[in-house]
Scaffold this active site. Structure first.
Site, PDB file in Angstrom:
ATOM      1  N   CYS A  75       0.827  -1.212   0.000  1.00 38.37           N
ATOM      2  CA  CYS A  75       0.000   0.000   0.000  1.00 38.37           C
ATOM      3  C   CYS A  75       0.863   1.264   0.000  1.00 38.37           C
ATOM      4  CB  CYS A  75      -0.916  -0.041   1.231  1.00 38.37           C
ATOM      5  SG  CYS A  75      -1.927   1.428   1.423  1.00 38.37           S
ATOM      6  N   GLY A 104       5.834  -9.292   5.169  1.00 34.76           N
ATOM      7  CA  GLY A 104       7.280  -9.329   5.005  1.00 34.76           C
ATOM      8  C   GLY A 104       7.938  -8.199   5.774  1.00 34.76           C
ATOM      9  N   GLY A 106       9.079  -5.325   4.909  1.00 33.17           N
ATOM     10  CA  GLY A 106       8.571  -3.980   4.596  1.00 33.17           C
ATOM     11  C   GLY A 106       7.293  -3.687   5.375  1.00 33.17           C
ATOM     12  N   ASP A 152      10.428 -15.655   1.077  1.00 35.25           N
ATOM     13  CA  ASP A 152      11.859 -15.403   0.919  1.00 35.25           C
ATOM     14  C   ASP A 152      12.724 -15.898   2.087  1.00 35.25           C
ATOM     15  OD1 ASP A 152      11.076 -14.148  -1.405  1.00 35.25           O
ATOM     16  OD2 ASP A 152      11.183 -12.124  -0.558  1.00 35.25           O
ATOM     17  N   GLU A 250      17.119 -15.078  -7.903  1.00 35.17           N
ATOM     18  CA  GLU A 250      16.822 -13.862  -8.681  1.00 35.17           C
ATOM     19  C   GLU A 250      17.699 -12.683  -8.254  1.00 35.17           C
ATOM     20  OE1 GLU A 250      12.858 -12.320  -8.224  1.00 35.17           O
ATOM     21  OE2 GLU A 250      12.890 -12.523  -6.053  1.00 35.17           O
ATOM     22  N   HIS A 285       5.793 -16.762 -10.101  1.00 30.04           N
ATOM     23  CA  HIS A 285       4.823 -16.743  -9.004  1.00 30.04           C
ATOM     24  C   HIS A 285       4.212 -18.098  -8.674  1.00 30.04           C
ATOM     25  CE1 HIS A 285       5.333 -12.501  -9.663  1.00 30.04           C
ATOM     26  NE2 HIS A 285       4.801 -12.312  -8.478  1.00 30.04           N
ATOM     27  N   VAL A 286       4.501 -19.109  -9.498  1.00 34.15           N
ATOM     28  CA  VAL A 286       4.036 -20.452  -9.139  1.00 34.15           C
ATOM     29  C   VAL A 286       4.612 -20.831  -7.767  1.00 34.15           C
ATOM     30  CG1 VAL A 286       5.892 -21.782 -10.236  1.00 34.15           C
ATOM     31  CG2 VAL A 286       3.596 -22.712 -10.164  1.00 34.15           C
ATOM     32  N   ARG A 288       4.799 -18.988  -5.227  1.00 39.63           N
ATOM     33  CA  ARG A 288       4.047 -18.360  -4.132  1.00 39.63           C
ATOM     34  C   ARG A 288       2.627 -18.898  -4.033  1.00 39.63           C
ATOM     35  NH1 ARG A 288       5.216 -12.145  -4.615  1.00 39.63           N
ATOM     36  NH2 ARG A 288       2.976 -11.925  -4.582  1.00 39.63           N
TER      37      ARG A 288
HETATM   38  O1  F6P Z   1       8.845 -11.144  -1.403  1.00 37.35           O
HETATM   39  C1  F6P Z   1       8.222 -12.177  -2.085  1.00 37.35           C
HETATM   40  C2  F6P Z   1       8.487 -12.098  -3.566  1.00 37.35           C
HETATM   41  O2  F6P Z   1       7.823 -13.182  -4.198  1.00 37.35           O
HETATM   42  C3  F6P Z   1       9.967 -12.076  -3.960  1.00 37.35           C
HETATM   43  O3  F6P Z   1      10.554 -13.361  -3.916  1.00 37.35           O
HETATM   44  C4  F6P Z   1       9.892 -11.456  -5.335  1.00 37.35           C
HETATM   45  O4  F6P Z   1      11.089 -10.777  -5.625  1.00 37.35           O
HETATM   46  C5  F6P Z   1       8.756 -10.492  -5.219  1.00 37.35           C
HETATM   47  O5  F6P Z   1       7.975 -10.895  -4.093  1.00 37.35           O
HETATM   48  C6  F6P Z   1       7.873 -10.412  -6.431  1.00 37.35           C
HETATM   49  O6  F6P Z   1       6.962  -9.367  -6.242  1.00 37.35           O
HETATM   50  P1  F6P Z   1       5.612  -9.177  -7.060  1.00 37.35           P
HETATM   51  O7  F6P Z   1       4.639 -10.190  -6.528  1.00 37.35           O
HETATM   52  O8  F6P Z   1       5.195  -7.794  -6.730  1.00 37.35           O
HETATM   53  O9  F6P Z   1       5.914  -9.414  -8.483  1.00 37.35           O
END
Ligand code: F6P
Length: 366
Positions: A75, A104, A106, A152, A250, A285-286, A288
């Site tokens: 946000c 996280g 932040g 992470d 990454e 994103h797979v 996550r």
């Molecule tokens: O912090 C989690 C994370 O998935 C990181 O591993 C990655 O760099 C980032 O978020 C990706 O962010 P977004 O979902 O905004 O693309």
């Protein structure tokens, strides 16, 4: 009973729902009134339907579901003082002066700033005629408990963050799947994994997946890394290995701080391994998504329970992170966890890896 808000903020992570469920049900059992704050801090800033009371059944059927049913966001408004003033007004009007924040580093940093500013924000609202003095006096301080939700695993002070274990499982499923096609074609697969500035997922995936090489931000290779990697892979081919896997975090860089991307490594393999074309797979994103592992169900459940007990029992406004160390639930001052995380990041940037190790674990040794 007291009112308590629960929110998930920043990038989502598998297991956040287990934490939310535990917070809500523990709060109800302890006679408190739990509220959902939706879309991260966005729901607090917006108010209205962004803040909603929750009952026992509202968090039913979510334990095995990935992501967060509360919604999450990074946000921007909450980064401004006006945004935080609006958030304070919306929360305190419901009587909410206790928060469990799942996010996280932040998001937890934002929570700590908000906690510190709370008395001033409420005073400003009273001075502007937007809040009754009686409400301010009833809620003079904000109590915050933080749970670290991030695939992470990048917060110092806790051995594991919520979602990291499931993300690792997701990566391994992919690495295992790539092995068979790699073996059929005698190919090298370069696999890029997430983690932002942290190499945890890459390193553990390499160990658990039996990768042939791994590149992580915490151990940047020196100048000759291209030759060394090519020779290593050629030797593996020479020894008869058919499937080669290189994992690239990454956030990987070389020792001069230049990013090393999975594309760079793929191009290097294609150029140096005798006409063998590498294939690059960016998992994205797979990692996550999907169902949380068993660990990412019970660990956040225990943490959510402990966080709720804590935030309902503290008399002062201390902001605390609840994590896991040596397989036990640990409470740490939020400020200290953030300072240690910053120290790790600075030490890695300065390539002082001994200092990074101390900052990550040593300062919390029990
Ligand atoms: O912090 C989690 C994370 O998935 C990181 O591993 C990655 O760099 C980032 O978020 C990706 O962010 P977004 O979902 O905004 O693309």
């Amino acid at each position: 009973g007291p009112a308590l808000g629960v929110l998930t903020s920043g990038g989502d992570a598998q297991g956040m729902n287990a934490a939310v469920r535990a917070v809500v049900r523990t709060a109800l059992r302890l006679g408190a009134r739990p509220y959902a704050v939706h879309e991260g801090w966005g729901g607090a800033v917006a108010g209205g339907p962004g803040i909603r009371p929750l009952g026992w059944d509202d968090v039913g059927g979510v334990l095995h579901v990935g992501g967060t049913v509360l919604g999450s966001a990074r946000c921007q408004e909450f980064r401004t003082r006006e945004g935080r003033r609006a958030a304070a007004a919306n929360l305190v009007r419901h009587g909410i002066d206790r928060l469990v924040v799942i996010g996280g580093d932040g998001s937890l940093r934002g929570a700590e700033e908000f906690r510190q500013e709370w008395p001033e924000l409420l005073a400003e609202l009273v001075a502007a005629g937007e809040l009754d003095e009686a409400v301010r006096l009833a809620h003079p301080r904000l109590a915050v408990a933080g749970l670290v939700g991030s695939i992470d695993n990048d917060l110092a002070g806790t051995d594991m963050t919520i979602g990291a274990d499931t993300a690792l499982h997701r990566i391994l499923e992919a690495v295992d799947a790539l092995r068979s096609t790699a073996a059929s074609h005698r190919r090298t697969f370069v696999v890029e994994v997430m983690g932002r500035h942290c190499g945890y997922l890459a390193l553990m995936a390499a160990v658990a997946g039996g990768a042939d090489a791994v590149l992580v931000p915490e151990d940047p290779p020196g100048e000759g890394w291209r030759d060394a990697l090519a020779e290593h892979l050629l030797a593996a081919r020479g020894a008869g290995l058919r499937d080669l896997i290189v994992i690239v975090a990454e956030g990987a860089t070389d020792r001069a701080g230049n990013p090393i991307t999975s594309q760079d490594v793929g191009a290097l393999v294609t150029e140096r391994l005798g006409g063998e074309g590498a294939r690059v797979t960016v998992l994205g994103h797979v990692q996550r998504g999907g169902r949380p592992s068993a660990y990412d169900r019970w660990m956040p459940t225990l943490l959510g329970y402990a966080a709720t007990q804590h935030v309902l029992s503290v008399a002062d406004a201390s902001a605390t992170v609840l994590g896991v160390r040596h397989n036990c639930i640990t409470l740490l001052p939020l400020e200290r966890a953030i300072a240690a995380t910053n120290a790790v990041r600075d030490a890695v940037a300065a390539q002082d890896f001994a200092a990074a190790r101390v900052a990550r674990g040593g300062s919390f040794a029990s």
